[in-house]
Design a protein around this motif. Sequence first.
Motif, PDB file in Angstrom:
ATOM      1  N   GLU A 215       0.834  -1.186   0.000  1.00 45.25           N
ATOM      2  CA  GLU A 215       0.000   0.000   0.000  1.00 45.25           C
ATOM      3  C   GLU A 215       0.882   1.255   0.000  1.00 45.25           C
ATOM      4  OE1 GLU A 215      -3.483   1.979   2.736  1.00 45.25           O
ATOM      5  OE2 GLU A 215      -3.114  -0.156   2.923  1.00 45.25           O
ATOM      6  N   THR A 216       1.894   1.259   0.831  1.00 47.35           N
ATOM      7  CA  THR A 216       2.777   2.423   0.919  1.00 47.35           C
ATOM      8  C   THR A 216       3.458   2.699  -0.410  1.00 47.35           C
ATOM      9  OG1 THR A 216       3.158   2.016   3.255  1.00 47.35           O
ATOM     10  CG2 THR A 216       4.766   3.408   2.135  1.00 47.35           C
ATOM     11  N   LEU A 217       3.945   1.660  -1.049  1.00 52.35           N
ATOM     12  CA  LEU A 217       4.642   1.848  -2.317  1.00 52.35           C
ATOM     13  C   LEU A 217       3.712   2.429  -3.377  1.00 52.35           C
ATOM     14  CD1 LEU A 217       7.297   1.598  -3.794  1.00 52.35           C
ATOM     15  CD2 LEU A 217       6.780  -0.792  -4.238  1.00 52.35           C
ATOM     16  N   THR A 218       2.472   1.993  -3.384  1.00 54.58           N
ATOM     17  CA  THR A 218       1.504   2.536  -4.333  1.00 54.58           C
ATOM     18  C   THR A 218       1.285   4.024  -4.065  1.00 54.58           C
ATOM     19  OG1 THR A 218       0.417   0.401  -4.517  1.00 54.58           O
ATOM     20  CG2 THR A 218      -0.849   2.316  -5.230  1.00 54.58           C
ATOM     21  N   GLU A 219       1.221   4.388  -2.797  1.00 50.18           N
ATOM     22  CA  GLU A 219       0.988   5.785  -2.430  1.00 50.18           C
ATOM     23  C   GLU A 219       2.145   6.692  -2.845  1.00 50.18           C
ATOM     24  OE1 GLU A 219      -1.833   5.680   1.479  1.00 50.18           O
ATOM     25  OE2 GLU A 219       0.261   5.151   1.793  1.00 50.18           O
ATOM     26  N   ILE A 220       3.377   6.191  -2.776  1.00 50.64           N
ATOM     27  CA  ILE A 220       4.529   7.061  -3.035  1.00 50.64           C
ATOM     28  C   ILE A 220       5.116   6.915  -4.434  1.00 50.64           C
ATOM     29  CG2 ILE A 220       5.121   7.062  -0.576  1.00 50.64           C
ATOM     30  CD1 ILE A 220       7.567   5.244  -1.377  1.00 50.64           C
ATOM     31  N   ALA A 221       4.645   5.956  -5.207  1.00 43.83           N
ATOM     32  CA  ALA A 221       5.281   5.602  -6.481  1.00 43.83           C
ATOM     33  C   ALA A 221       5.437   6.765  -7.456  1.00 43.83           C
ATOM     34  CB  ALA A 221       4.521   4.462  -7.160  1.00 43.83           C
ATOM     35  N   PHE A 222       4.530   7.714  -7.423  1.00 42.85           N
ATOM     36  CA  PHE A 222       4.573   8.794  -8.408  1.00 42.85           C
ATOM     37  C   PHE A 222       5.330  10.034  -7.915  1.00 42.85           C
ATOM     38  CE2 PHE A 222       1.031   6.212  -9.812  1.00 42.85           C
ATOM     39  CZ  PHE A 222       1.199   6.195 -11.185  1.00 42.85           C
ATOM     40  N   GLU A 223       5.553  10.137  -6.593  1.00 34.91           N
ATOM     41  CA  GLU A 223       6.142  11.357  -6.062  1.00 34.91           C
ATOM     42  C   GLU A 223       7.477  11.188  -5.353  1.00 34.91           C
ATOM     43  OE1 GLU A 223       2.796  10.630  -5.071  1.00 34.91           O
ATOM     44  OE2 GLU A 223       1.887  11.834  -6.658  1.00 34.91           O
ATOM     45  N   ALA A 224       7.739  10.040  -4.765  1.00 37.17           N
ATOM     46  CA  ALA A 224       8.925   9.880  -3.922  1.00 37.17           C
ATOM     47  C   ALA A 224      10.207   9.802  -4.739  1.00 37.17           C
ATOM     48  CB  ALA A 224       8.785   8.625  -3.057  1.00 37.17           C
ATOM     49  N   ALA A 225      11.299  10.146  -4.083  1.00 39.88           N
ATOM     50  CA  ALA A 225      12.624  10.010  -4.708  1.00 39.88           C
ATOM     51  C   ALA A 225      12.952   8.526  -4.839  1.00 39.88           C
ATOM     52  CB  ALA A 225      13.663  10.716  -3.838  1.00 39.88           C
ATOM     53  N   TRP A 226      13.773   8.204  -5.830  1.00 36.29           N
ATOM     54  CA  TRP A 226      14.101   6.804  -6.097  1.00 36.29           C
ATOM     55  C   TRP A 226      14.726   6.092  -4.891  1.00 36.29           C
ATOM     56  CZ3 TRP A 226      11.404   4.560  -9.469  1.00 36.29           C
ATOM     57  CH2 TRP A 226      10.966   5.228 -10.623  1.00 36.29           C
ATOM     58  N   PRO A 227      15.583   6.738  -4.099  1.00 37.28           N
ATOM     59  CA  PRO A 227      16.111   6.020  -2.922  1.00 37.28           C
ATOM     60  C   PRO A 227      15.012   5.611  -1.928  1.00 37.28           C
ATOM     61  CG  PRO A 227      17.512   7.897  -3.436  1.00 37.28           C
ATOM     62  CD  PRO A 227      16.292   8.012  -4.304  1.00 37.28           C
ATOM     63  N   VAL A 228      14.003   6.446  -1.779  1.00 36.61           N
ATOM     64  CA  VAL A 228      12.880   6.112  -0.891  1.00 36.61           C
ATOM     65  C   VAL A 228      12.090   4.949  -1.489  1.00 36.61           C
ATOM     66  CG1 VAL A 228      10.732   6.972   0.126  1.00 36.61           C
ATOM     67  CG2 VAL A 228      12.753   8.442   0.053  1.00 36.61           C
ATOM     68  N   ILE A 229      11.895   4.992  -2.792  1.00 37.37           N
ATOM     69  CA  ILE A 229      11.191   3.904  -3.482  1.00 37.37           C
ATOM     70  C   ILE A 229      11.982   2.601  -3.336  1.00 37.37           C
ATOM     71  CG2 ILE A 229      10.568   3.035  -5.783  1.00 37.37           C
ATOM     72  CD1 ILE A 229       9.646   5.939  -6.412  1.00 37.37           C
ATOM     73  N   ASP A 230      13.303   2.683  -3.513  1.00 37.75           N
ATOM     74  CA  ASP A 230      14.136   1.482  -3.369  1.00 37.75           C
ATOM     75  C   ASP A 230      14.012   0.892  -1.963  1.00 37.75           C
ATOM     76  OD1 ASP A 230      15.003   1.757  -5.991  1.00 37.75           O
ATOM     77  OD2 ASP A 230      16.847   2.803  -5.424  1.00 37.75           O
ATOM     78  N   GLN A 231      14.014   1.738  -0.962  1.00 40.10           N
ATOM     79  CA  GLN A 231      13.878   1.273   0.418  1.00 40.10           C
ATOM     80  C   GLN A 231      12.518   0.601   0.616  1.00 40.10           C
ATOM     81  OE1 GLN A 231      14.355   4.305   3.417  1.00 40.10           O
ATOM     82  NE2 GLN A 231      13.521   2.998   5.017  1.00 40.10           N
ATOM     83  N   THR A 232      11.481   1.180   0.045  1.00 38.39           N
ATOM     84  CA  THR A 232      10.134   0.641   0.196  1.00 38.39           C
ATOM     85  C   THR A 232       9.983  -0.681  -0.549  1.00 38.39           C
ATOM     86  OG1 THR A 232       9.366   2.923   0.407  1.00 38.39           O
ATOM     87  CG2 THR A 232       7.680   1.249   0.102  1.00 38.39           C
ATOM     88  N   ILE A 233      10.638  -0.813  -1.689  1.00 42.86           N
ATOM     89  CA  ILE A 233      10.642  -2.101  -2.390  1.00 42.86           C
ATOM     90  C   ILE A 233      11.299  -3.152  -1.500  1.00 42.86           C
ATOM     91  CG2 ILE A 233      11.624  -3.403  -4.338  1.00 42.86           C
ATOM     92  CD1 ILE A 233      11.218  -0.865  -6.057  1.00 42.86           C
ATOM     93  N   GLY A 234      12.386  -2.789  -0.844  1.00 45.83           N
ATOM     94  CA  GLY A 234      13.045  -3.707   0.090  1.00 45.83           C
ATOM     95  C   GLY A 234      12.118  -4.128   1.219  1.00 45.83           C
TER      96      GLY A 234
END
Length: 176
Positions: free
Chosen positions: A1-20
């Motif tokens: 759910e979190t990754l879906t919420e941030i996928a369009f706006e977050a910086a790639w390092p934050v996205i990478d952490q959330t994928i982890g």
Amino acid sequence: ETLTEIAFEAAWPVIDQTIGEAEAAAREARRLPPSDAAIQLDAQIAAMKSARQKRDHAGLALSSIEAYRVLVSAVAGNAKVPTEVSLLDYAGFRYGADLKANPVRWGDMAEAVSFARDNWAKLSPRTKSFQGASAFEKAIADMDKAAAQRDMAHATLSAKAELDLVDQLETFFSAQ
């Protein structure tokens, strides 16, 4: 759910952490039956990584919300908050991700509405004392109309309304 919420706006390092974090949650979920859910989850994790490599925000959001659907469906049981509530959340997030995709995925938005309507039909008999029931039905109808008319502004507002009402449903069932 979190990754879906941030996928369009977050910086790639934050996205990478959330994928982890999603991968860690998937590892934990593999201990739960059914085993076909683990296969589906692995496929969605692979899709997330592929979307990340391509810098495909929509693909990332959609694969992460599909992973969420697999997880909540796999752990269905006797929780206070019915699985249908989580699946309504899924439908709203999927609709929103489709709306932010380029091009907008109007057809899939209509499918997300149908999925929401089906889950609401299963859940609504259990919501007689929920004061937002008629508002929920209106939100789903508004999502449907907005997708059919390809009205981005109306779709944005109706998706927000549906997701806000899902939060209210979670509170309603948690208090019982």
